[in-house]
Design a protein around this motif. Structure first.
Motif, PDB file in Angstrom:
ATOM      1  N   TYR A  83       0.687  -0.856   0.079  1.00 43.73           N
ATOM      2  CA  TYR A  83      -0.004   0.139   0.019  1.00 43.73           C
ATOM      3  C   TYR A  83       0.773   0.828  -0.218  1.00 43.73           C
ATOM      4  O   TYR A  83       2.194   1.489   0.520  1.00 43.73           O
ATOM      5  CB  TYR A  83      -1.195  -0.203   1.324  1.00 43.73           C
ATOM      6  CG  TYR A  83      -2.182  -0.547   1.158  1.00 43.73           C
ATOM      7  CD1 TYR A  83      -2.419  -1.529   0.246  1.00 43.73           C
ATOM      8  CD2 TYR A  83      -3.422  -0.378   2.003  1.00 43.73           C
ATOM      9  CE1 TYR A  83      -3.365  -2.775   0.403  1.00 43.73           C
ATOM     10  CE2 TYR A  83      -4.399  -1.516   2.207  1.00 43.73           C
ATOM     11  CZ  TYR A  83      -4.338  -2.712   1.279  1.00 43.73           C
ATOM     12  OH  TYR A  83      -5.693  -3.383   1.038  1.00 43.73           O
ATOM     13  N   SER A  84       0.874   2.408  -0.588  1.00 44.44           N
ATOM     14  CA  SER A  84       0.559   3.705  -0.399  1.00 44.44           C
ATOM     15  C   SER A  84       0.911   4.399   0.534  1.00 44.44           C
ATOM     16  O   SER A  84      -0.630   3.466   1.466  1.00 44.44           O
ATOM     17  CB  SER A  84       0.703   4.820  -1.078  1.00 44.44           C
ATOM     18  OG  SER A  84      -0.513   4.300  -1.525  1.00 44.44           O
ATOM     19  N   LEU A  85       1.424   5.696   1.223  1.00 45.65           N
ATOM     20  CA  LEU A  85       0.736   5.389   2.761  1.00 45.65           C
ATOM     21  C   LEU A  85      -0.541   6.228   2.934  1.00 45.65           C
ATOM     22  O   LEU A  85      -1.232   6.148   2.922  1.00 45.65           O
ATOM     23  CB  LEU A  85       2.198   7.559   3.088  1.00 45.65           C
ATOM     24  CG  LEU A  85       1.604   7.398   4.206  1.00 45.65           C
ATOM     25  CD1 LEU A  85       1.616   6.349   5.341  1.00 45.65           C
ATOM     26  CD2 LEU A  85       2.173   9.109   4.478  1.00 45.65           C
ATOM     27  N   GLY A  86      -1.307   7.043   1.913  1.00 47.26           N
ATOM     28  CA  GLY A  86      -2.192   7.421   1.363  1.00 47.26           C
ATOM     29  C   GLY A  86      -3.300   6.499   1.760  1.00 47.26           C
ATOM     30  O   GLY A  86      -4.689   6.624   2.012  1.00 47.26           O
ATOM     31  N   MET A  87      -3.140   5.037   0.970  1.00 45.55           N
ATOM     32  CA  MET A  87      -3.871   3.766   1.008  1.00 45.55           C
ATOM     33  C   MET A  87      -4.144   3.447   1.839  1.00 45.55           C
ATOM     34  O   MET A  87      -4.613   3.364   2.863  1.00 45.55           O
ATOM     35  CB  MET A  87      -3.897   2.237  -0.023  1.00 45.55           C
ATOM     36  CG  MET A  87      -3.150   3.167  -1.154  1.00 45.55           C
ATOM     37  SD  MET A  87      -2.912   1.970  -2.670  1.00 45.55           S
ATOM     38  CE  MET A  87      -3.735   1.105  -2.306  1.00 45.55           C
ATOM     39  N   ARG A  88      -2.685   3.297   3.499  1.00 48.48           N
ATOM     40  CA  ARG A  88      -2.315   2.879   4.326  1.00 48.48           C
ATOM     41  C   ARG A  88      -3.196   4.243   5.261  1.00 48.48           C
ATOM     42  O   ARG A  88      -4.616   3.865   6.507  1.00 48.48           O
ATOM     43  CB  ARG A  88      -1.364   3.166   4.983  1.00 48.48           C
ATOM     44  CG  ARG A  88      -0.346   1.854   4.301  1.00 48.48           C
ATOM     45  CD  ARG A  88       1.054   1.782   4.870  1.00 48.48           C
ATOM     46  NE  ARG A  88       2.216   0.999   4.186  1.00 48.48           N
ATOM     47  CZ  ARG A  88       2.320   0.061   4.937  1.00 48.48           C
ATOM     48  NH1 ARG A  88       1.859   0.110   6.483  1.00 48.48           N
ATOM     49  NH2 ARG A  88       3.119  -0.948   4.436  1.00 48.48           N
ATOM     50  N   GLN A  89      -4.046   4.729   4.618  1.00 43.17           N
ATOM     51  CA  GLN A  89      -4.239   6.314   5.844  1.00 43.17           C
ATOM     52  C   GLN A  89      -5.792   5.650   5.899  1.00 43.17           C
ATOM     53  O   GLN A  89      -6.638   5.609   6.308  1.00 43.17           O
ATOM     54  CB  GLN A  89      -4.668   7.328   4.955  1.00 43.17           C
ATOM     55  CG  GLN A  89      -2.664   8.252   5.972  1.00 43.17           C
ATOM     56  CD  GLN A  89      -2.865   8.387   7.555  1.00 43.17           C
ATOM     57  OE1 GLN A  89      -2.769   7.821   7.818  1.00 43.17           O
ATOM     58  NE2 GLN A  89      -1.897   9.270   7.202  1.00 43.17           N
ATOM     59  N   ARG A  90      -6.003   5.171   4.610  1.00 40.15           N
ATOM     60  CA  ARG A  90      -7.436   5.772   3.956  1.00 40.15           C
ATOM     61  C   ARG A  90      -8.325   4.511   4.929  1.00 40.15           C
ATOM     62  O   ARG A  90      -9.524   4.438   5.496  1.00 40.15           O
ATOM     63  CB  ARG A  90      -7.814   5.222   2.638  1.00 40.15           C
ATOM     64  CG  ARG A  90      -7.812   6.408   2.367  1.00 40.15           C
ATOM     65  CD  ARG A  90      -8.044   6.250   0.076  1.00 40.15           C
ATOM     66  NE  ARG A  90      -7.835   7.612  -0.813  1.00 40.15           N
ATOM     67  CZ  ARG A  90      -8.783   7.983  -0.776  1.00 40.15           C
ATOM     68  NH1 ARG A  90     -10.551   7.587  -0.083  1.00 40.15           N
ATOM     69  NH2 ARG A  90      -8.616   8.622  -1.664  1.00 40.15           N
TER      70      ARG A  90
END
Length: 237
Positions: free
Chosen positions: A129-136
């Motif tokens: 996952y990208s960081l943004g996906m981890r945040q979501r």
């Protein structure tokens, strides 16, 4: 309601928090701001039951986190989006959370749709996952139990402009439904767009607490932040 009342936290004789008090009311978003080392993460960890105050009282919905009968339904937390096992898929993480809360598996699909993760993305290991996906995913995990309070530490970190707009609308919608939201972020412009109130801390003490209009006096939030914190910045212990 989320509340800190005269909370002090001392580590090895150093005060990470020094007599901190503020309240986040239902139906509102409070931006929690301060330079690195100001005490924001310590305050949020205390509210989430991960640390104990040296003195004072930290409560969510009127009780310390440890005394909540069903904490997963009362308060959602996102303190570290990278804390999930990298070998698990996003769907597995949410499914485990749903099982622990006694929620139907259908809630997992609802949350995936809410945070904008596709079925294909949800089936991938988190290590990819990208960081943004981890945040979501982290925000989704916090929302599984439809909590009445949210404690979010840097939830916009890694989100692209579209993701930031999505998060802004999500938080405003949650507040409109009666949720109390405490939001820590370094993206001052975004906090300015979403927050009803601002709490600023520096060197472990509250520097300001009020609405944007009360604090700004014609200045931007960034200008207000710099003016209040320039004399109180300290290096993290």
């Amino acid at each position: 309601m989320i509340e800190l009342h005269r909370v002090t936290k001392t580590y090895n004789g150093v005060k990470a928090l020094d007599d901190v008090s503020f309240t986040v009311h239902p139906g509102s978003v409070t931006g929690f701001l301060g330079p690195n080392g100001a005490g924001k993460s310590t305050a949020m960890r205390i509210l989430a039951g991960l640390a104990r105050p040296t003195s004072g009282r930290a409560t969510v919905l009127g009780k310390p986190y440890a005394e909540l009968a069903r904490p997963g339904y009362d308060v959602g937390t996102l303190l570290d989006a990278g804390a999930q096992h990298p070998g698990r898929t996003g769907r597995e993480v949410l499914t485990l959370g749903a099982l622990m809360l006694g929620l139907p598996k259908s809630r997992v699909d609802e949350v995936l749709d809410l945070v904008g993760l596709t079925g294909k993305e949800a089936g991938r290991p988190i290590r990819g996952y990208s960081l943004g996906m981890r945040q979501r995913l982290g925000i989704g995990h916090a929302l599984l139990g439809r909590p009445r309070a949210l404690i979010l530490d840097e939830p916009a970190n890694g989100l692209d402009p579209q993701g930031i707009q999505w998060m802004r609308e999500l938080l405003r919608g949650l507040a409109a439904s009666g949720c109390a939201v405490l939001l820590s972020s370094h993206l001052l412009y975004e906090v300015e767009q979403v927050a009803d109130r601002i709490v600023m801390i520096g060197a472990g003490r509250v520097l300001a607490d009020g609405t944007l209009a009360e604090l700004s006096q014609g200045r931007t939030l960034e200008q207000t932040f710099l003016a209040l914190t320039s004399q109180t910045f300290r290096t993290p212990a």
